[in-house]
Scaffold this active site. Structure first.
Site, PDB file in Angstrom:
ATOM      1  N   ALA A 132       0.858  -1.190   0.000  1.00  0.00           N
ATOM      2  CA  ALA A 132       0.000   0.000   0.000  1.00  0.00           C
ATOM      3  C   ALA A 132       0.891   1.235   0.000  1.00  0.00           C
ATOM      4  CB  ALA A 132      -0.909   0.011   1.227  1.00  0.00           C
ATOM      5  N   ALA A 134       0.506   5.502   0.732  1.00  0.00           N
ATOM      6  CA  ALA A 134      -0.363   6.600   1.175  1.00  0.00           C
ATOM      7  C   ALA A 134       0.406   7.916   1.123  1.00  0.00           C
ATOM      8  CB  ALA A 134      -0.890   6.313   2.581  1.00  0.00           C
ATOM      9  N   SER A 135      -0.125   8.922   1.788  1.00  0.00           N
ATOM     10  CA  SER A 135       0.393  10.277   1.621  1.00  0.00           C
ATOM     11  C   SER A 135       1.753  10.494   2.257  1.00  0.00           C
ATOM     12  CB  SER A 135      -0.602  11.279   2.213  1.00  0.00           C
ATOM     13  OG  SER A 135      -0.842  10.979   3.582  1.00  0.00           O
ATOM     14  N   LYS A 153       6.990  -0.299   7.135  1.00  0.00           N
ATOM     15  CA  LYS A 153       6.483   1.011   6.726  1.00  0.00           C
ATOM     16  C   LYS A 153       7.649   1.984   6.613  1.00  0.00           C
ATOM     17  CE  LYS A 153       2.998   4.471   8.044  1.00  0.00           C
ATOM     18  NZ  LYS A 153       1.889   4.756   8.981  1.00  0.00           N
ATOM     19  N   ASP A 288      -7.399   8.407  13.076  1.00  0.00           N
ATOM     20  CA  ASP A 288      -7.275   8.404  11.610  1.00  0.00           C
ATOM     21  C   ASP A 288      -8.029   7.201  11.058  1.00  0.00           C
ATOM     22  OD1 ASP A 288      -6.472   9.438   9.200  1.00  0.00           O
ATOM     23  OD2 ASP A 288      -4.473   8.552   9.241  1.00  0.00           O
TER      24      ASP A 288
END
Length: 550
Positions: A132, A134-135, A153, A288
């Site tokens: 994945a 993301a921002s 991550k 979040d």
């Protein structure tokens, strides 16, 4: 003052919007109207190819090009499908975990810099294709040397500088707003941006995220409601987070959830229970909760369990904010609008001289239409807009510390609306809050709080003889009281007298509380005397609080 580079950034934002055929957004934004002539410059105008693509695609691509802050804004919008056209919401949902990834070579470079060791020594397997993106970061799958499956991550390269640049623009705009905007005193834009700034900077520290995950995991250890993956601390660094890999159905995949036989009503209700448990029982909440960060364990469809990931943004409240919010929610549930109005004044959110009856009437006007309806017929977003209208009427100040909570509540409502539109958010939340309030005033909770405060109370009592001795010495020397005649000092004298009374009550209350605890702890008879001491001490403590009647 806005610096030249910030002006340049605002011009760049407009250029990107025009490039993607979003000139209507430029026209609608007052700050950009003075430079709308940019669209007439060759190369900066709107291409026919841009206009030919769907609006949702253009908005998503513009947000990706503008950077992390705009991507996060798009993520937040994507959870409110009730407020957006479906085709736009579907495109913005791709921002949750399908932002264009950065190359594997850059991932390898960052990992080598973080560990100072070759990748082959760290992982038995590392998958270059991201799971994945993301921002702020992207996630890879890997296998640890001991065979445990993990996710890795890694922060996006240059993301800190990009966020700092855009947040500086927000700080500058907030300063201008406070200077020239009449609503700024109430809305407190500087404080709001400061809160946003702190939240984003915390999100960039992956060791902090690991600590957040560990805390949330302890809070829900053994819970059937929520599972939090384990942190693999030996592999974590400020720019790298390594955790247990989980498997579940993404909560946004409602068709798969139905195929798995998930009880959607129970799933939606569990989401509400998790939210209120985090806010009021644990005072530590995942802030979040967009669909990209929430999965469902399908092993027990009748009692589905949530699985949370991405713990970069968490929130907590002060004890006073917790209390006032819980009481306000319950008063709303019971339609006790006078109590709601009084709580807002007592908490300091409204000016002390505000007329309670007028606030009560305004809250009644806003709230009555929303009750006794299923969630599908209630837009909490519209409800908040109407509440803000009431707030503006009574000059209620924005509470920056509650912004994360409001954002999370909106996310929870958006998820609930997708999962089970008939769920009544209020009916689900009310018993949770009532149980929390009962626990707060139970004898066991009171004794526990007294036990925690015993060291502080004991220290105060130890200081009493010295304070009394000093007072007697001053009295013997004739220096105990100095009389100054001036009418302007009378309010100050009254405040000092009230302070002395409150300190005496606090000290006496502490002594009685200690006596009661010792009486009960030593099992001295009769036990009723011990409880009488506790109750008397508690009463004196309550009277010693600021704002209590003298």
């Amino acid at each position: 003052m806005i610096r030249p580079r910030q002006v340049w950034r605002m011009l760049h934002i407009q250029r990107v919007l025009l490039k993607h055929g979003l000139d209507e957004l430029v026209s609608a934004t007052h700050l950009f109207r003075p430079v709308a002539w940019l669209r007439r410059i060759p190369g900066l105008g709107i291409s026919k190819a841009a206009r030919a693509r769907p609006m949702g695609v253009r908005i998503r691509e513009a947000m990706v090009e503008l950077g992390p802050i705009f991507v996060k804004f798009g993520q937040a919008l994507s959870t409110r499908r009730d407020l957006l056209p479906r085709e736009i919401a579907d495109e913005l949902a791709k921002l949750q975990d399908r932002v264009p990834p950065f190359p594997a070579e850059e991932t390898h470079r960052q990992l080598a810099a973080a560990y100072k060791r070759p990748l082959e020594e760290l992982f038995a397997r590392f998958d270059d294709e991201p799971l994945a993106a993301a921002s702020i970061a992207q996630v890879h799958t890997a296998c640890l040397p001991d065979g445990r499956e993990a996710i890795v991550k890694v922060l996006r390269p240059g993301v800190r500088a990009q966020i700092r640049r855009d947040v500086d623009v927000l700080h500058a705009l907030a300063g201008l707003a406070e200077r020239y905007w009449s609503e700024a005193r109430r809305l407190r834009p500087r404080e709001v941006v400061r809160e946003f700034d702190n939240t984003l900077m915390n999100e960039l520290d992956l060791m902090r995220e690991a600590a957040n995950a560990a805390q949330l995991r302890r809070n829900f250890e053994g819970s059937p409601l929520l599972y939090v993956p384990e942190v693999y601390w030996d592999w974590c660094r400020p720019g790298v987070l390594v955790m247990e890999r989980i498997h579940g159905i993404n909560i946004g995949q409602t068709a798969r959830l139905h195929e798995a036989g998930i009880d959607m009503r129970r799933l939606a209700a569990n989401g509400v229970e998790i939210f209120f448990t985090q806010v009021f029982r644990h005072n530590f909440f995942h802030a979040d909760m967009h669909p990209g960060n929430i999965f469902v364990n399908p092993e027990n469809p009748a009692q589905p369990q949530y699985i949370a990931v991405d713990f970069g943004i968490v929130g907590s409240l002060s004890a006073s904010d917790q209390q006032y919010l819980a009481e306000s929610f319950l008063a709303f549930f019971k339609r006790d609008y006078q109590r709601v109005a009084r709580l807002h004044v007592e908490s300091g959110w409204l000016a002390p001289g505000t007329r309670i009856d007028e606030v009560e009437s305004a809250f009644r006007t806003v709230c009555e239409p929303i009750f006794n309806k299923p969630l599908k017929d209630i837009s909490f977003g519209q409800f908040l807009v109407r509440l803000f209208t009431v707030a503006r009427q009574f000059e209620m100040e924005v509470q920056p510390q509650l912004i994360l909570l409001e954002k999370t509540l909106l996310n929870v409502e958006g998820l609930g609306r997708e999962l089970y539109p008939d769920l009544d958010l209020w009916e689900t939340a009310q018993p949770i809050l009532e149980e929390w309030m009962r626990e707060r005033v139970s004898g066991r909770a009171i004794v526990e709080r007294l036990r925690e405060q015993l060291p502080e109370v004991g220290e105060t009592i130890q200081e009493l003889p010295q304070a009394l001795h000093a007072i007697l010495q001053r009295a013997a020397a004739g220096k105990l009281q100095v009389e100054v005649k001036h009418p302007g000092l009378e309010p100050l004298r009254a405040e000092l007298r009230a302070g002395r009374r409150q300190r005496w009550r606090s000290s006496a209350g502490g002594a009685l509380l200690i006596g009661g605890v010792l009486w009960l702890g030593l099992q001295t008879t009769p036990p009723a005397a011990g409880w009488a001491l506790l109750i008397a001490g508690l009463a004196l403590f309550l009277l010693s609080r600021p704002g209590s009647s003298s």
